[in-house]
Enzyme design. Structure first.
Site, PDB file in Angstrom:
ATOM      1  N   ILE A  29     -31.314   7.640 -50.314  1.00 27.99           N
ATOM      2  CA  ILE A  29     -32.035   6.315 -50.587  1.00 27.99           C
ATOM      3  C   ILE A  29     -30.956   5.275 -51.130  1.00 27.99           C
ATOM      4  CG2 ILE A  29     -33.889   5.213 -51.996  1.00 27.99           C
ATOM      5  CD1 ILE A  29     -35.235   7.970 -52.220  1.00 27.99           C
ATOM      6  N   GLU A  68     -29.662  15.569 -51.119  1.00 28.79           N
ATOM      7  CA  GLU A  68     -29.673  16.507 -51.871  1.00 28.79           C
ATOM      8  C   GLU A  68     -30.345  16.521 -53.260  1.00 28.79           C
ATOM      9  OE1 GLU A  68     -27.341  15.423 -50.352  1.00 28.79           O
ATOM     10  OE2 GLU A  68     -25.878  16.982 -49.794  1.00 28.79           O
ATOM     11  N   CYS A 114     -23.567  16.081 -55.692  1.00 28.70           N
ATOM     12  CA  CYS A 114     -24.475  16.943 -55.321  1.00 28.70           C
ATOM     13  C   CYS A 114     -23.974  18.368 -55.526  1.00 28.70           C
ATOM     14  CB  CYS A 114     -24.869  16.746 -53.876  1.00 28.70           C
ATOM     15  SG  CYS A 114     -25.744  15.174 -53.635  1.00 28.70           S
TER      16      CYS A 114
HETATM   17  N1  THU Z   1     -25.017  11.250 -48.540  1.00 25.37           N
HETATM   18  C1  THU Z   1     -26.074  12.335 -48.814  1.00 25.37           C
HETATM   19  O1  THU Z   1     -27.263  11.949 -48.888  1.00 25.37           O
HETATM   20  N2  THU Z   1     -25.556  13.396 -49.204  1.00 25.37           N
HETATM   21  C2  THU Z   1     -24.377  13.981 -49.472  1.00 25.37           C
HETATM   22  O2  THU Z   1     -24.013  14.872 -49.931  1.00 25.37           O
HETATM   23  C3  THU Z   1     -23.254  13.222 -48.519  1.00 25.37           C
HETATM   24  C4  THU Z   1     -23.563  11.666 -48.688  1.00 25.37           C
HETATM   25  C5  THU Z   1     -25.640  10.057 -48.395  1.00 25.37           C
HETATM   26  C6  THU Z   1     -25.273   8.847 -49.347  1.00 25.37           C
HETATM   27  C7  THU Z   1     -25.060   7.630 -48.739  1.00 25.37           C
HETATM   28  O3  THU Z   1     -26.574   7.033 -48.388  1.00 25.37           O
HETATM   29  C8  THU Z   1     -24.663   8.152 -47.351  1.00 25.37           C
HETATM   30  O4  THU Z   1     -24.834   9.324 -47.252  1.00 25.37           O
HETATM   31  C9  THU Z   1     -23.140   7.800 -46.946  1.00 25.37           C
HETATM   32  O5  THU Z   1     -22.434   8.136 -48.007  1.00 25.37           O
END
Ligand code: THU
Length: 136
Positions: A43, A55, A88
């Site tokens: 988000i 995550e 994460c």
């Molecule tokens: N992102 C995740 O949701 N999880 C991760 O572990 C890597 C990065 C998202 C954050 C952001 O919204 C997009 O990926 C680009 O970095």
């Protein structure tokens, strides 16, 4: 819930990602100690830094419902094998030290890790106990 079913949920969660800035969707699905299942997506925010990863969305949902032990988490992103970011990994460490971590492209194509593979020599809650406080 088997690995494939968990990956399918992560893929479904990914479709809810709110990503107007990066356009990079991520989904996660986790299982807790008692078999409860939670999903999450990333988000984003116009101010950028409040962005929460998929995550951590799933983990926040689980913990806020009273679950503190994750046994498995599946992650699916827009790149070929999307690995969890450092933040994460640290949050998984807090609630899933012994969890299995599934990095999936789809239900047929995935890799499995444990936390130590992704965050070796990690720092966690038990490391906050000072030497002089041990065996008291
Ligand atoms: N992102 C995740 O949701 N999880 C991760 O572990 C890597 C990065 C998202 C954050 C952001 O919204 C997009 O990926 C680009 O970095």
């Amino acid at each position: 819930m088997n690995d494939r079913e968990l990956i399918k949920l992560a893929m479904e969660a990914k479709e809810n990602a709110y990503v107007p800035y990066s356009k990079f969707k991520v989904g996660a699905a986790l299982i807790t100690e008692d078999g409860s299942v939670y999903i999450g997506c990333n988000i984003e925010n116009a101010s950028y830094s409040p962005t929460i990863c998929a995550e951590r969305t799933a983990i926040a949902k689980a913990v806020s419902d009273g679950h503190r032990k994750i046994t498995k988490i599946a992650i699916v992103g827009d790149s070929h094998y999307t690995y969890p970011c450092g933040v994460c990994r640290q949050v998984i460490r807090e609630f899933g030290k012994d969890s299995e971590i599934i990095i999936a492209n789809n239900e047929e194509d995935y890799k499995k890790y444990n936390l130590n593979d992704l965050l070796p020599n990690s720092f966690g809650p038990e490391n906050l106990i000072k030497e002089e406080e041990k065996d008291v």
